[in-house]
Write a protein that holds these residues in place. Sequence first.
Motif, PDB file in Angstrom:
ATOM      1  N   GLN A 164       2.364 -57.734  -5.656  1.00 14.52           N
ATOM      2  CA  GLN A 164       0.626 -57.895  -6.553  1.00 14.52           C
ATOM      3  C   GLN A 164       0.137 -59.422  -7.226  1.00 14.52           C
ATOM      4  O   GLN A 164      -0.872 -59.283  -7.096  1.00 14.52           O
ATOM      5  CB  GLN A 164       1.279 -57.094  -7.149  1.00 14.52           C
ATOM      6  CG  GLN A 164       1.492 -55.806  -6.298  1.00 14.52           C
ATOM      7  CD  GLN A 164       2.148 -54.550  -7.197  1.00 14.52           C
ATOM      8  OE1 GLN A 164       3.170 -54.932  -8.034  1.00 14.52           O
ATOM      9  NE2 GLN A 164       2.603 -52.836  -6.558  1.00 14.52           N
ATOM     10  N   LEU A 220      -2.096 -61.408  -4.589  1.00 18.18           N
ATOM     11  CA  LEU A 220      -2.841 -60.484  -4.164  1.00 18.18           C
ATOM     12  C   LEU A 220      -4.331 -60.332  -5.855  1.00 18.18           C
ATOM     13  O   LEU A 220      -5.377 -61.076  -5.013  1.00 18.18           O
ATOM     14  CB  LEU A 220      -2.621 -59.115  -4.072  1.00 18.18           C
ATOM     15  CG  LEU A 220      -2.210 -58.949  -2.939  1.00 18.18           C
ATOM     16  CD1 LEU A 220      -1.784 -57.318  -2.192  1.00 18.18           C
ATOM     17  CD2 LEU A 220      -2.484 -59.466  -1.676  1.00 18.18           C
ATOM     18  N   ALA A 221      -3.185 -60.734  -6.741  1.00 20.85           N
ATOM     19  CA  ALA A 221      -4.171 -60.285  -7.724  1.00 20.85           C
ATOM     20  C   ALA A 221      -4.833 -61.758  -8.100  1.00 20.85           C
ATOM     21  O   ALA A 221      -6.532 -62.336  -8.376  1.00 20.85           O
ATOM     22  CB  ALA A 221      -3.339 -60.073  -9.408  1.00 20.85           C
ATOM     23  N   ALA A 263      -5.769 -63.753  -5.133  1.00 22.72           N
ATOM     24  CA  ALA A 263      -6.451 -64.090  -4.105  1.00 22.72           C
ATOM     25  C   ALA A 263      -7.681 -63.570  -4.805  1.00 22.72           C
ATOM     26  O   ALA A 263      -8.821 -64.501  -4.143  1.00 22.72           O
ATOM     27  CB  ALA A 263      -5.675 -63.112  -3.022  1.00 22.72           C
ATOM     28  N   GLU A 264      -7.549 -62.309  -4.876  1.00 23.71           N
ATOM     29  CA  GLU A 264      -8.961 -62.006  -5.161  1.00 23.71           C
ATOM     30  C   GLU A 264      -9.219 -62.511  -6.792  1.00 23.71           C
ATOM     31  O   GLU A 264     -10.818 -62.533  -7.016  1.00 23.71           O
ATOM     32  CB  GLU A 264      -8.368 -59.630  -5.985  1.00 23.71           C
ATOM     33  CG  GLU A 264      -9.185 -60.061  -6.730  1.00 23.71           C
ATOM     34  CD  GLU A 264     -10.992 -59.008  -5.896  1.00 23.71           C
ATOM     35  OE1 GLU A 264     -11.639 -58.507  -6.073  1.00 23.71           O
ATOM     36  OE2 GLU A 264     -10.677 -59.221  -4.860  1.00 23.71           O
ATOM     37  N   ARG A 281     -11.488 -64.998  -4.960  1.00 29.50           N
ATOM     38  CA  ARG A 281     -12.452 -64.668  -3.991  1.00 29.50           C
ATOM     39  C   ARG A 281     -13.548 -64.451  -5.405  1.00 29.50           C
ATOM     40  O   ARG A 281     -14.951 -64.998  -4.578  1.00 29.50           O
ATOM     41  CB  ARG A 281     -12.186 -63.149  -3.649  1.00 29.50           C
ATOM     42  CG  ARG A 281     -12.921 -62.755  -2.581  1.00 29.50           C
ATOM     43  CD  ARG A 281     -12.571 -60.949  -2.156  1.00 29.50           C
ATOM     44  NE  ARG A 281     -13.060 -60.126  -3.858  1.00 29.50           N
ATOM     45  CZ  ARG A 281     -14.185 -60.326  -3.729  1.00 29.50           C
ATOM     46  NH1 ARG A 281     -15.535 -60.435  -3.168  1.00 29.50           N
ATOM     47  NH2 ARG A 281     -14.185 -59.456  -5.209  1.00 29.50           N
ATOM     48  N   ARG A 282     -13.143 -64.626  -5.997  1.00 32.06           N
ATOM     49  CA  ARG A 282     -14.575 -64.173  -6.961  1.00 32.06           C
ATOM     50  C   ARG A 282     -15.368 -65.144  -7.538  1.00 32.06           C
ATOM     51  O   ARG A 282     -15.758 -64.995  -8.457  1.00 32.06           O
ATOM     52  CB  ARG A 282     -14.087 -63.668  -8.706  1.00 32.06           C
ATOM     53  CG  ARG A 282     -13.845 -61.819  -8.286  1.00 32.06           C
ATOM     54  CD  ARG A 282     -13.324 -61.176  -9.267  1.00 32.06           C
ATOM     55  NE  ARG A 282     -12.867 -59.555  -8.705  1.00 32.06           N
ATOM     56  CZ  ARG A 282     -12.870 -58.329  -9.506  1.00 32.06           C
ATOM     57  NH1 ARG A 282     -13.464 -58.466 -10.909  1.00 32.06           N
ATOM     58  NH2 ARG A 282     -12.339 -57.835  -9.634  1.00 32.06           N
ATOM     59  N   HIS A 339      -9.140 -52.605  -8.438  1.00 29.54           N
ATOM     60  CA  HIS A 339      -8.029 -52.826  -7.736  1.00 29.54           C
ATOM     61  C   HIS A 339      -8.439 -52.570  -5.830  1.00 29.54           C
ATOM     62  O   HIS A 339      -7.427 -52.061  -5.108  1.00 29.54           O
ATOM     63  CB  HIS A 339      -6.544 -52.058  -7.496  1.00 29.54           C
ATOM     64  CG  HIS A 339      -6.754 -50.450  -7.493  1.00 29.54           C
ATOM     65  ND1 HIS A 339      -7.994 -49.508  -8.783  1.00 29.54           N
ATOM     66  CD2 HIS A 339      -7.286 -49.422  -7.015  1.00 29.54           C
ATOM     67  CE1 HIS A 339      -7.654 -48.967  -8.725  1.00 29.54           C
ATOM     68  NE2 HIS A 339      -7.116 -48.432  -6.935  1.00 29.54           N
ATOM     69  N   HIS A 346      -8.137 -55.216  -4.430  1.00 31.41           N
ATOM     70  CA  HIS A 346      -7.210 -55.676  -2.853  1.00 31.41           C
ATOM     71  C   HIS A 346      -5.374 -55.243  -2.658  1.00 31.41           C
ATOM     72  O   HIS A 346      -5.120 -55.994  -2.329  1.00 31.41           O
ATOM     73  CB  HIS A 346      -6.626 -56.877  -4.492  1.00 31.41           C
ATOM     74  CG  HIS A 346      -6.701 -57.182  -5.492  1.00 31.41           C
ATOM     75  ND1 HIS A 346      -7.135 -56.081  -6.060  1.00 31.41           N
ATOM     76  CD2 HIS A 346      -5.259 -56.865  -6.226  1.00 31.41           C
ATOM     77  CE1 HIS A 346      -7.022 -56.129  -7.684  1.00 31.41           C
ATOM     78  NE2 HIS A 346      -5.896 -56.878  -7.785  1.00 31.41           N
ATOM     79  N   ALA A 366      -3.396 -53.700   2.484  1.00 28.65           N
ATOM     80  CA  ALA A 366      -2.209 -53.879   0.758  1.00 28.65           C
ATOM     81  C   ALA A 366      -2.180 -52.417   0.490  1.00 28.65           C
ATOM     82  O   ALA A 366      -1.287 -52.367  -0.534  1.00 28.65           O
ATOM     83  CB  ALA A 366      -2.580 -55.117   0.546  1.00 28.65           C
TER      84      ALA A 366
END
Length: 220
Positions: free
Chosen positions: A29, A32-33, A35-36, A39-40, A206, A208, A213
């Motif tokens: 998790q 993934l956070a 990666a998010e 992405r921003r 959330h 992501h 996922a």
Amino acid sequence: MGAVYLVRHGQASFGAEDYDRLSERGAEQAALAGAELRRREVTFSQARTGSLSRQVKTAEIALAGLDSAPAVKEDPRWNEYDHVAIAEHHAGGADQVGADPRAYQAVLDAALTSWVEAGDGSPCAETWPAFLARVRGALEDVVATLGKGEHAVVFTSGGVIAAACGALMGTPEAGLLKLNRVTVNAGITKLVSGRGGLTLLSFNEHPHFEADAAKLLTYR
């Protein structure tokens, strides 16, 4: 306009002797956070975390995924409330080790309500007013160090995020007791800082944890 991103830690090890250890799913998790956030394409001028192991490890994993990240500063004011002490004094000493997660959560919810209602009269070492004061102080300090258009990321816990958001909406007690129940592990909350002060822009994002996922989405 600057912003403060509050990231809840990944899943801890509920039911184990060492609850504070990030679980295997919690590590996924956290990645993934990160990666998010990448992405921003947000550039952070500073990063904070509480001193709890699950918070520190989440920060380490998430920030490793960014192209550039500031050094992380630990501040124990971002630590979660002491759920063990609250359960001991307001729920007859309910133990989470080996407990059913849903059953324990129901007990903890009732204990938190009692803790909040007790105010400064709670026998816990940290009362609800004291907890709220340290959360507010930690947030105010981060905002005060932001330059124009700068952003900060803070890795903390659900109760802290819920109380901070509730305070910004004028109802910190309701924030803790209601928002805390729905915060997802490694969810992202965004606060913006401008001339009018600090404003809650988004809570518990959330995306992501959607599509493939979705299996990683947890609340506890």
